[in-house]
Design a protein around this motif. Structure first.
Motif, PDB file in Angstrom:
ATOM      1  N   ALA A 111       0.809  -1.220   0.000  1.00  0.00           N
ATOM      2  CA  ALA A 111       0.000   0.000   0.000  1.00  0.00           C
ATOM      3  C   ALA A 111       0.841   1.270   0.000  1.00  0.00           C
ATOM      4  CB  ALA A 111      -0.940  -0.008   1.199  1.00  0.00           C
ATOM      5  N   ASP A 112       1.972   1.251   0.699  1.00  0.00           N
ATOM      6  CA  ASP A 112       2.787   2.468   0.759  1.00  0.00           C
ATOM      7  C   ASP A 112       3.323   2.857  -0.618  1.00  0.00           C
ATOM      8  OD1 ASP A 112       4.386   0.150   0.823  1.00  0.00           O
ATOM      9  OD2 ASP A 112       6.073   1.242   1.690  1.00  0.00           O
ATOM     10  N   PRO A 126      -3.774  -6.011   5.104  1.00  0.00           N
ATOM     11  CA  PRO A 126      -4.937  -6.901   5.028  1.00  0.00           C
ATOM     12  C   PRO A 126      -4.910  -8.030   6.051  1.00  0.00           C
ATOM     13  CG  PRO A 126      -3.431  -7.332   3.229  1.00  0.00           C
ATOM     14  CD  PRO A 126      -2.911  -6.115   3.921  1.00  0.00           C
ATOM     15  N   LEU A 127      -3.775  -8.258   6.712  1.00  0.00           N
ATOM     16  CA  LEU A 127      -3.694  -9.324   7.694  1.00  0.00           C
ATOM     17  C   LEU A 127      -4.167  -8.889   9.069  1.00  0.00           C
ATOM     18  CD1 LEU A 127      -0.275 -11.003   6.791  1.00  0.00           C
ATOM     19  CD2 LEU A 127      -2.558 -11.489   5.898  1.00  0.00           C
ATOM     20  N   CYS A 128      -3.859  -7.643   9.424  1.00  0.00           N
ATOM     21  CA  CYS A 128      -4.237  -7.176  10.775  1.00  0.00           C
ATOM     22  C   CYS A 128      -5.194  -5.994  10.757  1.00  0.00           C
ATOM     23  CB  CYS A 128      -2.987  -6.810  11.572  1.00  0.00           C
ATOM     24  SG  CYS A 128      -2.087  -5.363  10.929  1.00  0.00           S
ATOM     25  N   ILE A 210      -7.007  -9.775  -0.438  1.00  0.00           N
ATOM     26  CA  ILE A 210      -7.243  -8.579  -1.247  1.00  0.00           C
ATOM     27  C   ILE A 210      -8.047  -8.896  -2.501  1.00  0.00           C
ATOM     28  CG2 ILE A 210      -6.105  -6.839  -2.687  1.00  0.00           C
ATOM     29  CD1 ILE A 210      -3.891  -6.688  -0.652  1.00  0.00           C
ATOM     30  N   PHE A 211      -7.654  -9.947  -3.199  1.00  0.00           N
ATOM     31  CA  PHE A 211      -8.208 -10.198  -4.528  1.00  0.00           C
ATOM     32  C   PHE A 211      -9.362 -11.204  -4.537  1.00  0.00           C
ATOM     33  CE2 PHE A 211      -3.686  -9.055  -5.287  1.00  0.00           C
ATOM     34  CZ  PHE A 211      -3.909  -7.837  -5.929  1.00  0.00           C
ATOM     35  N   ARG A 212      -9.442 -12.055  -3.517  1.00  0.00           N
ATOM     36  CA  ARG A 212     -10.524 -13.040  -3.497  1.00  0.00           C
ATOM     37  C   ARG A 212     -11.418 -12.915  -2.278  1.00  0.00           C
ATOM     38  NH1 ARG A 212      -6.228 -16.549  -4.470  1.00  0.00           N
ATOM     39  NH2 ARG A 212      -6.687 -17.707  -2.569  1.00  0.00           N
ATOM     40  N   GLN A 213     -11.108 -11.948  -1.420  1.00  0.00           N
ATOM     41  CA  GLN A 213     -11.859 -11.752  -0.176  1.00  0.00           C
ATOM     42  C   GLN A 213     -11.991 -13.067   0.593  1.00  0.00           C
ATOM     43  OE1 GLN A 213     -13.322 -10.310  -3.266  1.00  0.00           O
ATOM     44  NE2 GLN A 213     -11.836  -8.747  -2.666  1.00  0.00           N
TER      45      GLN A 213
END
Length: 244
Positions: A111-112, A126-128, A210-213
């Protein structure tokens, strides 16, 4: 290089100072001292007109040219990379090695980096879902990832993989190299293989969210890591500790 006559043999170049005439008008002030020194050395040389010129390749012990010596010449002055023992030598799937190289080069589109390019991103890890996702956070600082590393340390019988021993490294290369620092060669290689495997599995879990929720628990991720490690071990990685 400066001579007008590129194909003179030494005998012809020295006859009546022909080599000096070949350099006429081409010796710059910067090369004048070198020219004088070279002329003085030639005055001390004793040449036999009946002896043919020979060529000596100074990059081999016997003076003869070989393709192998020319190949080694390409690496004179080269510096060893710290990535060689950490990433490229340990047993691992090629994709895991290449991925680890991207990690230490900070080339992952976390993301950065997406923010820096003003590209769409989710901002949070997305993990925490607590902090800005950076490469260092995702693999080293994230509580979810640290929980995985803690369990891997037990599975692999490798204390250095336990986050409690890491400290606060400033760069991912420092952290990754520190996982095996000071260990015997065989143990260091085993720990490096584990680190490459876990990096890849954490990234796969990140992408799945991220891509498959689709999210997996730490236990499920550990089951995947264990299965992959077993496959590596069968392929010759010797990733598990020696049995008593």
């Amino acid at each position: 290089m400066l001579s007008r006559r590129k194909h003179r043999v030494v005998r012809d170049a020295l006859r009546d100072g022909a080599w000096i005439r070949d350099l006429r008008g081409r010796v710059s002030p910067d090369l004048l001292d070198l020219f004088v020194t070279f002329r003085s050395l030639l005055g001390l040389a004793e040449l036999s007109p009946e002896v043919r010129d020979t060529f000596t390749w100074r990059f081999s012990a016997d003076g003869g040219y070989s393709a192998a010596s020319a190949y080694r010449l390409q690496f004179l002055g080269a510096m060893d990379s710290p990535l060689i023992p950490i990433i490229w030598k340990p047993w691992a799937a090629p994709r895991c090695r290449f991925f680890a190289w991207l990690v230490v080069q900070n080339r992952l589109m976390t993301a950065d980096r997406l923010l820096a390019r003003r590209w769409p991103n989710n901002y949070f890890c997305p993990l925490c879902m607590r902090s800005l996702e950076t490469c260092m956070h995702l693999f080293v600082e994230c509580p979810h990832a640290r929980c995985i590393w803690e369990r891997v340390a037990v599975l692999a019988s490798a204390h250095s993989l336990d986050p409690a021993t890491w400290g606060t490294p400033a760069r991912t290369i420092d952290w990754l190299g520190g996982l095996s620092a000071g260990l015997p060669a065989a143990e260091a290689s085993r720990v490096r293989s584990w680190s490459l495997l876990v990096l890849w599995q954490i990234w796969l879990e990140r992408n799945a969210r991220i891509f498959r929720q689709a999210s997996s628990s730490v236990a499920t991720t550990m089951a995947k890591i264990n299965d992959e490690a077993a496959a590596w071990d069968l392929a010759g990685a010797k990733i598990f500790p020696p049995r008593e």
